[in-house]
Design an enzyme around this catalytic site. Structure first.
Site, PDB file in Angstrom:
ATOM      1  CG  ASP A   1    -136.628 -48.641  25.915  1.00 14.12           C
ATOM      2  OD1 ASP A   1    -136.391 -48.289  24.748  1.00 14.12           O
ATOM      3  OD2 ASP A   1    -135.766 -49.134  26.670  1.00 14.12           O
TER       4      ASP A   1
ATOM      5  CG  HIS B   1    -136.476 -48.687  17.419  1.00 12.68           C
ATOM      6  ND1 HIS B   1    -135.480 -49.335  16.713  1.00 12.68           N
ATOM      7  CD2 HIS B   1    -135.831 -47.936  18.337  1.00 12.68           C
ATOM      8  CE1 HIS B   1    -134.296 -48.987  17.199  1.00 12.68           C
ATOM      9  NE2 HIS B   1    -134.482 -48.121  18.185  1.00 12.68           N
ATOM     10  CG  LEU B   2    -141.308 -43.868  15.163  1.00 12.81           C
ATOM     11  CD1 LEU B   2    -141.272 -45.080  14.249  1.00 12.81           C
ATOM     12  CD2 LEU B   2    -142.590 -43.080  14.960  1.00 12.81           C
TER      13      LEU B   2
ATOM     14  CG  ASN C   1    -131.527 -42.924  18.272  1.00  9.96           C
ATOM     15  OD1 ASN C   1    -131.466 -41.686  18.221  1.00  9.96           O
ATOM     16  ND2 ASN C   1    -131.749 -43.572  19.402  1.00  9.96           N
TER      17      ASN C   1
END
Ligand code: 5GP
Length: 115
Positions: free
Chosen positions: A33, A101-102, A88
Site C-alpha cells: 500500500d 481489494h483486500l 471496504n
C-alpha cells in the site's frame, strides 16, 4: 478496452504506474500500500475488474476464495503470525478505490472495533 478499468489499480495492473509487487499469478496481484497504516500493509487485487465486493456474484466464488488464500500467503511471507484482512465496500465504509481489494494489515497491535 484500454479504459475499461480507469481506477488506479487498473493502472497498476497495466503497469502504467509502479507498485511494489510481492505476489502475482494469473488471477491476482498483491503489492504494498502507498500509505501503509501498519508496518505491513499489503493489497491483494483480482486482475478481473470488480468495483467491489458488492459486484461479486456466485461466478466469482472461486476467485474470492483464492484472494483470501493469497492474502494469508503474503501475510505469512511478510513474517506475520497475526494480521487483519479488510475489504471496504462503499464510500461510507471507507472504500476509495473502486476495484475490489483486500487489505492485509499487521506488524503492530490492532484495536477493535475499527473507526
Ligand atoms: P480503500 O480505502 O479503497 O479500502 O483502500 C485503497 C487503498 O489503496 C488505500 O489504502 C490507499 O493507500 C491505496 N492506494 C491508493 N492509491 C495507490 C497507489 O497508487 N499505489 C498503491 N500502492 N496504493 C494505493
Amino acid at each position: 478496452m484500454a479504459d475499461s478499468n480507469p481506477t488506479v489499480f487498473g493502472k497498476i495492473l497495466r503497469g502504467e504506474i509502479d507498485a511494489p509487487r510481492v505476489y502475482e499469478d494469473e488471477y491476482c496481484i498483491a503489492f504494498k500500500d502507498l500509505q501503509p497504516q501498519a508496518p505491513v500493509h499489503l493489497l491483494v487485487i483480482p486482475r478481473l475488474h470488480l468495483a467491489g465486493l458488492n459486484e461479486a456474484d456466485a461466478g466469482q466464488e472461486a476467485l474470492l476464495g483464492h484472494l483470501l488464500l493469497v492474502a494469508a500467503q503474503v501475510a505469512k511471507e511478510a513474517g506475520l503470525a497475526a494480521w487483519r484482512t479488510v475489504i471496504n465496500t462503499g464510500a461510507e465504509a471507507g472504500q476509495t478505490v473502486f476495484h475490489l481489494h483486500l487489505h492485509v494489515i499487521g506488524g503492530r497491535t490492532l484495536s477493535w472495533p475499527p473507526g
